[in-house]
Design a protein around this motif. Structure first.
Motif, short mmCIF file in Angstrom:
data_model
loop_
_atom_site.label_atom_id
_atom_site.label_comp_id
_atom_site.label_asym_id
_atom_site.label_seq_id
_atom_site.Cartn_x
_atom_site.Cartn_y
_atom_site.Cartn_z
N LEU A 40 0.84 -1.19 0.00
CA LEU A 40 0.00 0.00 0.00
C LEU A 40 0.88 1.25 0.00
O LEU A 40 1.93 1.27 0.67
N ALA A 41 0.45 2.27 -0.72
CA ALA A 41 1.12 3.56 -0.65
C ALA A 41 0.89 4.15 0.74
O ALA A 41 -0.18 3.94 1.33
N PRO A 42 1.85 4.89 1.27
CA PRO A 42 1.71 5.38 2.65
C PRO A 42 0.43 6.14 2.93
O PRO A 42 -0.26 5.86 3.92
N ARG A 43 0.07 7.09 2.09
CA ARG A 43 -1.14 7.88 2.35
C ARG A 43 -2.41 7.04 2.21
O ARG A 43 -3.36 7.21 2.97
N THR A 44 -2.41 6.13 1.26
CA THR A 44 -3.56 5.24 1.11
C THR A 44 -3.71 4.36 2.34
O THR A 44 -4.82 4.12 2.83
N ALA A 45 -2.58 3.88 2.85
CA ALA A 45 -2.59 2.99 4.01
C ALA A 45 -3.20 3.68 5.23
O ALA A 45 -4.06 3.11 5.91
N VAL A 46 -2.77 4.90 5.52
CA VAL A 46 -3.28 5.57 6.73
C VAL A 46 -4.74 5.98 6.56
O VAL A 46 -5.49 6.04 7.54
N LEU A 47 -5.17 6.25 5.31
CA LEU A 47 -6.58 6.57 5.09
C LEU A 47 -7.45 5.35 5.37
O LEU A 47 -8.46 5.43 6.08
N ILE A 48 -7.06 4.21 4.81
CA ILE A 48 -7.81 2.97 5.06
C ILE A 48 -7.84 2.65 6.55
O ILE A 48 -8.88 2.31 7.12
N SER A 49 -6.68 2.78 7.19
CA SER A 49 -6.59 2.46 8.61
C SER A 49 -7.47 3.39 9.45
O SER A 49 -8.15 2.95 10.38
#
Length: 384
Positions: A40-49
Motif C-alpha cells: 500500500l502507498a503510505p497515504r492510502t494505508a493511513v486513510l484505510i486504517s
C-alpha cells in the motif's frame, strides 16, 4: 447536563486528545509492514486504517467496560484524578513517538490512571487483581502468542509457495496484505478506541452523569472512534518506520503472516474484554515473521530497546500521573490549571523538537535513517 462541569468537559477533551495521540502512535501496528513491502502507498494505508478504526469503535464495548468498571473503583475516582492520569499518558505517548519507539499507548493510559488514583484515593482505589488479570497477563502473553503464530504462518507460507514464481507470490501476498492490514485496523478500533470510551465513561460516572457500572453512551463511542480515526490518518510515520524497517527485514509473505496473526490475537482479546497492547501484539508478530524466514535479518538491539520501553511504560506513566494528581489534589483549580499549562508546554516542546528531523510519507521507507536502525543486526531464522 448539570453534571457536565467545566472540569468534566476539560477531562473529556483531554481524553479525546489522548485518543488522537493513540491513533497516530499506533498507526504502525496495522500498516507498517504493508507500507514497507509496497503493498500500500503510505497515504492510502493511513486513510484505510483511519476509516476502519472508526468502524471498529462501534463493534464492541467489552474493553471499555474493563476500563470504566474494572481496574479502578469508580466510586472513589474524581474527574481531577482522571485528568492527571491522562496528562501522564499523553506525555509518554508523545515522548516515545518523538524517538520512534513503539511503546504501548494502552499501558501509558493504565499507568497514568493507576498512579493518579493511587495518590488521589489511596491504594484501595486500584483493583490490582484486575490489573494483573486484564492488563499484565495479556501484556506478557499476547506478543508471545502473536509471535509464535506469525513465525509458523511465515514458515508455512514459504513452504507452500517455494516452487511458485517469485513475482507471482509477491503480488499475491501484497493483495493479501491489503486485506490483513485492514483487518488489523478494524481490530485496533475495537480495542484501543474503547479505552478512551472507558475513560470518558468513568469520568461521567465519577461526576454523577451516569450510574455506576454504566456502559458508554453512543456519543462517547462516536467521538472516541472519530478521534482515533483522525489520529490514525495523521500517520505516526516515525513509529511506522521503526516497525516496518527497523525491527526485522520483512517481505510480503511475512507481512501477511504478521498482520493476520495480529488481527486474530487482538479480536480474540477484545471479545474477552482484555485491554491488551496492540503495539506489543504487532511487534511480536513482526519479530515472529522475521524469525520465520530463513536468513532473515532481525535486529535484536531494537527489539531489546522496545522490550525495555514496554517494561517501563506503565510505571513511568504512573509516576507522571501520580505527580500530576498530587498537584491537582493540593492545588485545586489552580493546581489543575498548572498541570494543564505544564503538560501543554511539554507537548508543544516535543512537537517542536520533532521538526528538526521530520519523518513523513515520502521518506518513511528510508530505512537507513530510522531512529532505531543504527546497531548491528543478526541473520537468524528457521528453515523455510
Amino acid at each position: 447536563m448539570d453534571h457536565i462541569t467545566f472540569l468534566v468537559a476539560a477531562v473529556i477533551l483531554t481524553a479525546l486528545a489522548f485518543d488522537f495521540t493513540n491513533g497516530f502512535h499506533d498507526t504502525a501496528n496495522a500498516m507498517a509492514t504493508s507500507i514497507a513491502t509496497g503493498a500500500l502507498a503510505p497515504r492510502t494505508a493511513v486513510l484505510i486504517s483511519g476509516v476502519l478504526n472508526v468502524v471498529g469503535a462501534f463493534l464492541s464495548t467489552e474493553v471499555a467496560r474493563t476500563v470504566s468498571d474494572g481496574i479502578v473503583d469508580d466510586t472513589l475516582v474524581s474527574p481531577g484524578m482522571i485528568f492527571a492520569g491522562l496528562v501522564g499518558a499523553i506525555l509518554w505517548n508523545l515522548l516515545t513517538w518523538l524517538i520512534g519507539l513503539p511503546s504501548s499507548s494502552s499501558h501509558a493510559l493504565f499507568g497514568g490512571l493507576i498512579g493518579a488514583v493511587w495518590v488521589g484515593a489511596g491504594s484501595h482505589g486500584v483493583d490490582f487483581g484486575k490489573v494483573v488479570e486484564k492488563v499484565l497477563v495479556p501484556a506478557v502473553a499476547s506478543p508471545v502468542v502473536a509471535g509464535v503464530a506469525a513465525l509458523l504462518a511465515t514458515h508455512l507460507a514459504y513452504r507452500l509457495t517455494d516452487r511458485a514464481g517469485g513475482d507471482c507470490v509477491t503480488r499475491g501476498f501484497r493483495i493479501g496484505q491489503i486485506a490483513s492490514a485492514s483487518l488489523v485496523s478494524l481490530a485496533h478500533g475495537t480495542n484501543d478506541a474503547q479505552k478512551t470510551m472507558g475513560v470518558i465513561t468513568l469520568t461521567l460516572i465519577s461526576a454523577g452523569a451516569l450510574g455506576h457500572h454504566a456502559g458508554p453512551p453512543l456519543w462517547v463511542v462516536a467521538s472516541a472512534g472519530l478521534a482515533i480515526g483522525l489520529g490514525t490518518y495523521l500517520g505516526g510515520w516515525r513509529i511506522i518506520r521503526t516497525l516496518g524497517n527497523g525491527l526485522a527485514e520483512i517481505r510480503s509473505p511475512q507481512g501477511f503472516a504478521a498482520e493476520t496473526a495480529s488481527a486474530t490475537v487482538i479480536l480474540t482479546s477484545t471479545h474477552l474484554g482484555f485491554a491488551l497492547s496492540t503495539t506489543q501484539v504487532a511487534s511480536g508478530s513482526i519479530l515472529g515473521a522475521g524469525l520465520g524466514r530463513r536468513l532473515a535479518e532481525v535486529r535484536w538491539s531494537v527489539a531489546g530497546r522496545m522490550a525495555v520501553a514496554w517494561a517501563v511504560t506503565l510505571p513511568a506513566a504512573a509516576l507522571v500521573g501520580a505527580l500530576a494528581a498530587a498537584v491537582v489534589h493540593h492545588g485545586g483549580d489552580i493546581g489543575t490549571a498548572a498541570v494543564a499549562v505544564a503538560g501543554a508546554a511539554l507537548a508543544v516542546g516535543i512537537v517542536v523538537i520533532s521538526r528538526r528531523n521530520p519523518v513523513h510519507a515520502q521518506n518513511v521507507n528510508d530505512a537507513r535513517e530510522a531512529t532505531l536502525h543504527t546497531e548491528p543486526s543478526a541473520k537468524v531464522g528457521t528453515a523455510a
